[in-house]
Design an enzyme around this catalytic site. Structure first.
Site, PDB file in Angstrom:
ATOM      1  N   TYR A  46       0.357  -0.634   5.894  1.00 45.79           N
ATOM      2  CA  TYR A  46       0.183  -1.135   4.525  1.00 45.79           C
ATOM      3  C   TYR A  46      -0.220  -2.604   4.558  1.00 45.79           C
ATOM      4  CZ  TYR A  46       1.433  -3.378   0.143  1.00 45.79           C
ATOM      5  OH  TYR A  46       1.410  -4.146  -0.997  1.00 45.79           O
TER       6      TYR A  46
ATOM      7  N   LYS B 177       9.198   3.918  -9.075  1.00 46.72           N
ATOM      8  CA  LYS B 177       8.981   3.566  -7.675  1.00 46.72           C
ATOM      9  C   LYS B 177      10.043   4.125  -6.733  1.00 46.72           C
ATOM     10  CE  LYS B 177       7.506  -0.593  -6.704  1.00 46.72           C
ATOM     11  NZ  LYS B 177       6.168  -0.312  -6.110  1.00 46.72           N
TER      12      LYS B 177
ATOM     13  N   SER C 199      -0.703  -9.076  -0.749  1.00 49.51           N
ATOM     14  CA  SER C 199       0.727  -8.914  -0.495  1.00 49.51           C
ATOM     15  C   SER C 199       1.240  -9.942   0.500  1.00 49.51           C
ATOM     16  CB  SER C 199       0.991  -7.506   0.042  1.00 49.51           C
ATOM     17  OG  SER C 199       2.317  -7.367   0.508  1.00 49.51           O
TER      18      SER C 199
END
Length: 321
Positions: free
Chosen positions: A141, A179, A117
């Site tokens: 995250y 999502k 990411s």
């Protein structure tokens, strides 16, 4: 057989779809359908089998896949909620699970291509180049992704097998309906205008004018192309940015949706206090390493990608079937 973890999710299902377009159907989809809405992402796909992510890992650990003929593993499955603050849960999902699969792939000598990411770059103050000095996680995250990247870097070259990590920037496109609040702004803007006449964007922050915060928005079909480039080139390993190399504003995305629907106005709302200090106001992939590796598939700009995406939303509510 090709294994796609997170195959019922956003990027994973797009990857399965593009594999199908190549005639590939011997695909094992691994996912967690606790969020039952994700089943809609599977309706238009062809796959040999589906297995829950927990059962899959248990079978891997028990040696049930040791004799399976596996060509590659696309590890897309993860907890991607940047507002999840349970660090133990995040590390179990995004680090420990990934480690188990990585070592399984190395032992099986199969290609391993996984989702990292761009959040690993933090606020981007040091740039967006695949170097340690640019990395700084702002939430757990991002840390889980960064920690796995660093683990992978210790193992590069093991058994001379491919390990590729792709640092996804701001991905948008079909099959992201499930999502919710984590869906792309393109999806959010489209639905705001379908429900009314006004798009809501954040006011300026970090020195940016209203709606002028900039991100490297990448169309999910281009993300799939990058993944398949590495599938086709098993001799290439490493961690690469997966972005267009061009930052565009939230206003650009909003204007693309307004142009498609032929109506709408923009309203700027106060920037949330909870996001201050945890928000990327600017991201822009340095694509040099990816291009140097030989990728020539190109990227859609916001105007082109959002227009195509909006057409799919019009026709099928954003699904492939």
């Amino acid at each position: 057989m090709i294994i796609v973890t997170g195959g019922a999710g956003f990027i994973g299902s797009n990857l399965v779809y593009e594999l199908n377009q190549r005639g590939e159907s011997q695909i094992l989809i691994v996912d967690n359908l606790t969020n039952a809405a994700k089943f809609k992402n599977l309706v238009g796909l062809k796959a040999a089998d589906y297995i829950d992510k927990v059962e899959f890992l248990e079978k891997v650990q028990a040696g049930k896949f040791n004799s399976a003929n596996i060509r590659a593993i696309f590890h897309q499955g993860a907890c991607s909620d940047t507002m999840e603050y349970n660090g133990k849960y995040m590390l179990q999902n995004n680090f420990e699970y990934s480690k188990q699969l990585l070592h399984f792939a190395l032992n099986k000598k199969v290609q391993f291509i996984y989702a990292s990411s761009a959040s690993t770059y933090g606020n981007g103050v040091n740039g967006f180049v695949e170097k340690p000095e640019c990395e700084h996680a702002l939430n757990v995250y991002a840390f889980s992704k960064l920690f796995f990247d660093r683990y992978v870097q210790q193992l590069q070259g093991v058994n001379n097998r491919q390990i590729v990590g792709l640092k996804y920037f701001n991905v948008y496109g079909p099959q992201e309906n499930h999502k919710g609040r984590m869906a792309s702004v393109a999806y959010q803007f489209y639905n705001q205008l379908k429900a009314g006449d006004t798009l809501k964007l954040f006011e300026g922050v970090d020195g940016y004018a209203n709606g002028e915060q900039r991100r490297d928005f990448i169309y999910v079909k281009d993300v799939a192309k990058v993944n398949l480039f590495f599938l086709d080139n098993p001799q290439i390993s490493g961690i690469y940015n997966c972005g267009t190399g061009k930052a565009q504003s939230f206003n650009d995305v909003a204007q693309a949706v307004i142009k498609h629907l032929g109506r709408g106005k923009i309203e700027y709302i106060p920037f949330p206090e909870v996001l201050k200090g945890k928000y990327q106001s600017f991201t822009q992939a340095d694509a040099s390493k990816l291009l140097a590796a030989g990728y020539t598939g190109g990227f859609s700009d916001v105007a082109t990608g959002v227009a195509e995406y909006c057409q799919i939303l019009d026709q099928t509510e954003g699904y492939y079937a």
